[in-house]
Design a protein around this motif. Structure first.
Motif, PDB file in Angstrom:
ATOM      1  N   GLY A 103       8.268 -29.701 -33.613  1.00 45.33           N
ATOM      2  CA  GLY A 103       7.347 -28.953 -34.456  1.00 45.33           C
ATOM      3  C   GLY A 103       8.011 -27.848 -35.247  1.00 45.33           C
ATOM      4  N   GLY A 104       9.260 -28.040 -35.629  1.00 42.37           N
ATOM      5  CA  GLY A 104       9.964 -27.040 -36.419  1.00 42.37           C
ATOM      6  C   GLY A 104      10.728 -26.025 -35.595  1.00 42.37           C
ATOM      7  N   LYS A 105      10.539 -26.033 -34.289  1.00 43.86           N
ATOM      8  CA  LYS A 105      11.251 -25.103 -33.415  1.00 43.86           C
ATOM      9  C   LYS A 105      12.600 -25.687 -33.032  1.00 43.86           C
ATOM     10  CE  LYS A 105       6.876 -23.568 -31.410  1.00 43.86           C
ATOM     11  NZ  LYS A 105       6.087 -23.437 -30.156  1.00 43.86           N
ATOM     12  N   GLN A 127      12.567 -31.331 -35.963  1.00 44.15           N
ATOM     13  CA  GLN A 127      11.349 -31.965 -36.463  1.00 44.15           C
ATOM     14  C   GLN A 127      10.510 -32.515 -35.321  1.00 44.15           C
ATOM     15  OE1 GLN A 127      12.201 -34.892 -39.470  1.00 44.15           O
ATOM     16  NE2 GLN A 127      13.546 -33.515 -40.612  1.00 44.15           N
ATOM     17  N   LYS A 144      -2.600 -29.068 -48.474  1.00 45.09           N
ATOM     18  CA  LYS A 144      -2.382 -27.719 -47.940  1.00 45.09           C
ATOM     19  C   LYS A 144      -1.769 -27.755 -46.543  1.00 45.09           C
ATOM     20  CE  LYS A 144      -5.888 -25.404 -46.459  1.00 45.09           C
ATOM     21  NZ  LYS A 144      -7.158 -24.611 -46.386  1.00 45.09           N
ATOM     22  N   ASP A 145      -2.165 -28.743 -45.724  1.00 45.16           N
ATOM     23  CA  ASP A 145      -1.722 -28.783 -44.328  1.00 45.16           C
ATOM     24  C   ASP A 145      -0.633 -29.811 -44.047  1.00 45.16           C
ATOM     25  OD1 ASP A 145      -3.654 -26.846 -43.626  1.00 45.16           O
ATOM     26  OD2 ASP A 145      -5.191 -28.408 -43.555  1.00 45.16           O
ATOM     27  N   GLU A 203       2.505 -30.235 -45.041  1.00 43.35           N
ATOM     28  CA  GLU A 203       3.862 -29.751 -44.764  1.00 43.35           C
ATOM     29  C   GLU A 203       3.979 -29.163 -43.372  1.00 43.35           C
ATOM     30  OE1 GLU A 203       6.715 -29.964 -46.405  1.00 43.35           O
ATOM     31  OE2 GLU A 203       5.692 -31.268 -47.830  1.00 43.35           O
ATOM     32  N   ARG A 204       2.895 -28.562 -42.879  1.00 39.47           N
ATOM     33  CA  ARG A 204       2.964 -27.879 -41.589  1.00 39.47           C
ATOM     34  C   ARG A 204       2.710 -28.807 -40.406  1.00 39.47           C
ATOM     35  NH1 ARG A 204      -1.145 -23.019 -42.124  1.00 39.47           N
ATOM     36  NH2 ARG A 204      -2.379 -24.717 -43.012  1.00 39.47           N
ATOM     37  N   PHE A 205       2.093 -29.944 -40.653  1.00 40.69           N
ATOM     38  CA  PHE A 205       1.722 -30.808 -39.534  1.00 40.69           C
ATOM     39  C   PHE A 205       2.869 -31.713 -39.102  1.00 40.69           C
ATOM     40  CE2 PHE A 205       0.197 -34.947 -37.958  1.00 40.69           C
ATOM     41  CZ  PHE A 205      -0.436 -34.516 -36.801  1.00 40.69           C
ATOM     42  N   GLU A 206       3.118 -31.726 -37.791  1.00 41.80           N
ATOM     43  CA  GLU A 206       4.055 -32.649 -37.174  1.00 41.80           C
ATOM     44  C   GLU A 206       3.413 -33.219 -35.925  1.00 41.80           C
ATOM     45  OE1 GLU A 206       6.735 -33.879 -38.232  1.00 41.80           O
ATOM     46  OE2 GLU A 206       7.218 -32.566 -39.924  1.00 41.80           O
ATOM     47  N   LYS A 263       2.691 -38.876 -44.544  1.00 44.36           N
ATOM     48  CA  LYS A 263       3.421 -37.620 -44.752  1.00 44.36           C
ATOM     49  C   LYS A 263       4.227 -37.662 -46.047  1.00 44.36           C
ATOM     50  CE  LYS A 263       5.610 -33.845 -42.825  1.00 44.36           C
ATOM     51  NZ  LYS A 263       4.893 -32.627 -42.403  1.00 44.36           N
TER      52      LYS A 263
END
Length: 322
Positions: free
Chosen positions: A120-122, A117, A65-66, A68-71, A15
């Motif tokens: 998942g960002g929520k 984190q 591309k992916d 930053e969004r992947f956790e 990451k």
């Protein structure tokens, strides 16, 4: 490290990497073989959906591309890490709207960000996990701030102290050493200038605290640990004796998994009972913890500690004979 730890470490490496990470570096950092590494990569990519790209002999990386969004899905904190974050978060909440709230707000925000984190960002539902305080005593936030400032600034501290044990008020001038959070309350470990000895003070009993201009006397960590952490509980001092306590087979199911002291010695007896040996200096706190087990605990030695327990139990019984 186990698979959980390797997967988490692998995710964090990929990451944060700006360029492909070589196989050799991954094997070195994860302390695993090539075959194990390939299995972990496959698990991270296929089972957890990580956007891993292979650069041939160049190594591996996350798709830009992916990435930053992947956790990682689900909970990837171990129990100690989760407890530390949630306990700190709730400890900060207990400061309320006092003098510390504005100063600690950025720290609370950082903890919430770390928890997010893991979700998942929520927003992390902190209300779903509780860290319950027990026997938390009220304290003067201004006095706490002054004490903490003296500890961090390495300055002497003067204050009035109303001891619970004697209900007497004394004036103290000390060199602060450590601020200790123990059983949901704060204590100041300090060198008492007049008594020329290390002492521990309950912060909630400190009044009229004032930071002095003089620099505090610093004691070596080894000396502090020897005096403040070698005996049972919050009471300081070198151990004066070792207590031997027998717990019933029923209580053993709890006690055998409990951490009472860093130098405790415990073993199961053939009849299922559990024997625990603990070094102590002041018997007060040890007696309170043993007596909460009632008839399921018996102090075997030393005889003086056994007699103290017997006296306390007789006094308690006398209260019910009226």
């Amino acid at each position: 490290m186990d698979r959980y730890e390797r997967t988490l470490a692998l995710h964090r490496i990929l990451k944060s990497a700006r360029y492909p990470v070589s196989l050799q570096r991954l094997m070195d950092e994860l302390a695993c073989s090539r075959a194990t590494l390939y299995r972990d990569i496959a698990f991270l990519r296929d089972a957890l959906g990580a956007p891993i790209e292979s650069e041939g002999e160049g190594g591996f990386r996350y798709n830009e591309k992916d990435a930053e969004r992947f956790e990682l899905p689900g909970l990837w904190l171990n129990s100690d890490e989760l407890h530390a974050l949630l306990a700190t978060h709730q400890l900060l909440d207990r400061t309320g709207s006092g003098v510390l709230s504005s100063a600690l707000a950025p720290l609370r925000g950082r903890i919430e960000s770390l928890l997010a984190q893991q979700a998942g960002g929520k927003r992390w539902p902190v209300e779903r996990v509780r860290v319950i305080g027990s026997y938390v005593r009220q304290r003067d936030e201004i006095a706490f701030r002054v004490v903490a400032s003296a500890v961090l600034e390495r300055k002497r501290l003067a204050f009035d102290y109303l001891a619970r044990s004697t209900n007497e008020r004394t004036h103290r001038t000390v060199s602060p050493q450590r601020l200790t959070h123990y059983r949901d309350n704060w204590y100041l470990d300090a060198w008492d200038q007049d008594r020329e000895a290390l002492r521990s003070f309950s912060v909630d009993r400190i009044q009229h605290a004032r930071v002095q201009d003089e620099a505090a006397r610093d004691l070596p960590d080894a000396e502090l640990d020897q005096h403040l952490a070698s005996s049972y509980g919050i009471f300081s001092g070198a151990p004066k004796a070792n207590a031997t306590i027998l717990f019933s087979a029923k209580a053993a199911r709890w006690v055998a998994d409990e951490h009472w002291h860093s130098k405790q010695e415990g073993r199961f007896l053939p009849d299922g009972r559990y024997q625990l040996k603990i070094p102590y200096s002041n018997a007060k706190e040890l007696l309170m913890d043993v007596l909460r087990y009632g008839a399921d605990a018996e102090i075997v030695e030393p005889e003086s500690l056994r007699q103290q327990a017997r006296t306390l139990l007789q006094l308690a019984l006398s209260a019910y004979e009226r």
